[in-house]
Design a protein around this motif. Structure first.
Motif, PDB file in Angstrom:
ATOM      1  N   GLU A 110      -2.376 -35.575 -35.767  1.00  0.00           N
ATOM      2  CA  GLU A 110      -0.994 -35.152 -35.557  1.00  0.00           C
ATOM      3  C   GLU A 110      -0.887 -33.650 -35.414  1.00  0.00           C
ATOM      4  O   GLU A 110      -0.063 -33.132 -34.680  1.00  0.00           O
ATOM      5  N   ALA A 111      -1.772 -32.897 -36.119  1.00  0.00           N
ATOM      6  CA  ALA A 111      -1.663 -31.440 -36.149  1.00  0.00           C
ATOM      7  C   ALA A 111      -2.314 -30.768 -34.966  1.00  0.00           C
ATOM      8  O   ALA A 111      -2.034 -29.611 -34.692  1.00  0.00           O
ATOM      9  N   ASP A 112      -3.203 -31.471 -34.246  1.00  0.00           N
ATOM     10  CA  ASP A 112      -4.004 -30.767 -33.251  1.00  0.00           C
ATOM     11  C   ASP A 112      -3.512 -30.965 -31.826  1.00  0.00           C
ATOM     12  O   ASP A 112      -4.253 -30.743 -30.880  1.00  0.00           O
ATOM     13  N   ASP A 123     -11.638 -34.657 -26.735  1.00  0.00           N
ATOM     14  CA  ASP A 123     -12.830 -34.034 -27.301  1.00  0.00           C
ATOM     15  C   ASP A 123     -12.524 -33.320 -28.613  1.00  0.00           C
ATOM     16  O   ASP A 123     -13.175 -33.555 -29.633  1.00  0.00           O
ATOM     17  N   VAL A 124     -11.530 -32.444 -28.601  1.00  0.00           N
ATOM     18  CA  VAL A 124     -11.228 -31.686 -29.813  1.00  0.00           C
ATOM     19  C   VAL A 124     -10.645 -32.592 -30.884  1.00  0.00           C
ATOM     20  O   VAL A 124     -10.900 -32.424 -32.073  1.00  0.00           O
ATOM     21  N   ARG A 125      -9.834 -33.573 -30.486  1.00  0.00           N
ATOM     22  CA  ARG A 125      -9.271 -34.504 -31.465  1.00  0.00           C
ATOM     23  C   ARG A 125     -10.390 -35.260 -32.165  1.00  0.00           C
ATOM     24  O   ARG A 125     -10.363 -35.452 -33.380  1.00  0.00           O
ATOM     25  N   GLN A 126     -11.378 -35.664 -31.410  1.00  0.00           N
ATOM     26  CA  GLN A 126     -12.502 -36.378 -32.007  1.00  0.00           C
ATOM     27  C   GLN A 126     -13.305 -35.478 -32.928  1.00  0.00           C
ATOM     28  O   GLN A 126     -13.775 -35.898 -33.991  1.00  0.00           O
ATOM     29  N   GLN A 161      -9.802 -21.553 -34.306  1.00  0.00           N
ATOM     30  CA  GLN A 161      -8.389 -21.832 -34.073  1.00  0.00           C
ATOM     31  C   GLN A 161      -8.102 -23.297 -33.793  1.00  0.00           C
ATOM     32  O   GLN A 161      -7.041 -23.810 -34.181  1.00  0.00           O
ATOM     33  N   GLU A 162      -9.041 -23.999 -33.149  1.00  0.00           N
ATOM     34  CA  GLU A 162      -8.724 -25.340 -32.671  1.00  0.00           C
ATOM     35  C   GLU A 162      -9.436 -26.464 -33.420  1.00  0.00           C
ATOM     36  O   GLU A 162      -9.063 -27.625 -33.269  1.00  0.00           O
ATOM     37  N   VAL A 163     -10.456 -26.134 -34.208  1.00  0.00           N
ATOM     38  CA  VAL A 163     -11.162 -27.173 -34.961  1.00  0.00           C
ATOM     39  C   VAL A 163     -11.071 -26.924 -36.462  1.00  0.00           C
ATOM     40  O   VAL A 163     -10.641 -27.796 -37.223  1.00  0.00           O
ATOM     41  N   MET A 164     -11.461 -25.726 -36.905  1.00  0.00           N
ATOM     42  CA  MET A 164     -11.489 -25.459 -38.343  1.00  0.00           C
ATOM     43  C   MET A 164     -10.099 -25.416 -38.951  1.00  0.00           C
ATOM     44  O   MET A 164      -9.829 -26.071 -39.967  1.00  0.00           O
TER      45      MET A 164
END
Length: 339
Positions: A110-112, A123-126, A161-164
């Motif tokens: 939900e946050a990403d 990809d990033v969601r996974q 910014q996008e994973v951690m």
């Protein structure tokens, strides 16, 4: 070769049981002290002897912890399964833990949404979901591997910014809404993120030439313990080849002033996560600190970082909106061009 002893009427010693289970004797003593999983009977009132029911509890405990169940939950479930068979079986704890993984991973998803648009959606969601799952399982090697892969794949700034950050925020929200649960998950994840930032690739920083700008000094203001974003900025500067000095959490005013005078930094980054710690008088004091010979005295560019500075007018004190913005600003101040 003699057979391993089995728990008989006399019971097993701690050393024999540790050998039987494949754990250290200190682990058994720690479990007894922390979770009340100890021998029901102590021979002569002193020597620990583990009876069959004690051994059964510990065998269940070992099975659960090896499958990723947190030790406190595993201990509770093991005792219920062996000593109170009518209670919920130990397997139910593993099922609840799996549910925890999916709930935290769902919060990450939900946050990403903004990140998905930047990095291509699935990809990033996974990646975020996988990182959350590993963290909830307290699987430190898997967390470390996923963080390292994210930095290698996207670069440090984007990985931060996008994973951690989305994963850290998701775990933090679950902790805030679940009482005292997930505290251990947040601690493990934060430590692994900090470790990944320190291990990130960095450019070779050569010794400064005479007259060259000083390093970037990074410090949390007094009373501020939240240093992870500053660690990410430090790692990003080193990746660009910008010399930096990281002073960490809650740096006293006197120490900050002394460091500025000794280093002659090109810039000082002050991090304040909360409004109660953000001190504009301190920021202006450092901005007015000068060094060097008469006629050629210098002062640092003071940069404000963190939510604590929001809504507080600070003319002449830049406040970047994120890691990439801060890297661009500081690289320019140091003469490295655009980041």
């Amino acid at each position: 070769m003699s057979e391993l002893p089995s728990p008989d009427d006399a019971g097993l010693t701690t050393g024999a049981l540790a050998h039987r289970l494949g754990v250290a004797p200190t682990t058994l003593r720690s479990w007894d002290r922390r979770y009340g999983i100890g021998p029901a009977v102590r021979a002569d009132g002193r020597h620990r002897r583990w009876r069959p029911s004690d051994v059964a509890v510990l065998e269940a405990m070992c099975r659960l912890t090896s499958s990723g169940v947190p030790p406190a939950d595993a201990a509770r479930a093991a005792k219920e399964a062996v000593l109170r068979p009518s209670a919920a079986p130990a397997a139910a704890v593993a099922e609840r833990t799996a549910g925890d993984v999916e709930r935290v991973a769902g919060v990450v998803e939900e946050a990403d949404a903004p990140a998905a648009a930047v990095l291509g959606g699935g990809d990033v969601r996974q990646e975020c979901r996988g990182l959350a799952r590993a963290a909830v399982r307290l699987d430190a090697p898997a967390v470390a591997e996923r963080l390292e892969a994210a930095v290698a794949r996207h670069g440090l700034a984007v990985a931060w910014q996008e994973v951690m950050v989305p994963t850290l925020h998701a775990v933090g929200r679950k902790w805030a809404s679940s009482g005292d649960r997930y505290v251990e998950v947040e601690h493990l994840l934060s430590w692994q993120v900090s470790t990944a930032l320190r291990r990130a690739p960095r450019a070779v920083v050569t010794g400064g030439q005479e007259g060259a700008p000083g390093p970037v000094l990074l410090a949390c203001v007094p009373g501020e313990q939240h240093s992870l974003p500053l660690e990410a900025l430090h790692a990003g500067l080193l990746e660009l080849g910008v010399p930096a000095r990281m002073f960490g959490a809650a740096v006293p005013v006197e120490a900050l002033t002394a460091a500025v005078r000794r280093l002659g930094p090109a810039a000082v980054v002050l991090w304040a996560q909360t409004r109660s710690t953000a001190s504009l008088p301190l920021a202006r004091h450092l901005a007015d600190t000068r060094w060097g010979v008469t006629g050629a005295r210098r002062a640092p560019t003071v940069v404000l970082g963190g939510a604590g500075w929001a809504g507080r007018p600070a003319p002449g004190l830049p406040r970047p909106t994120g890691l990439s913005d801060a890297l661009t600003l500081l690289a320019g101040v140091h003469g490295h061009g655009p980041a």
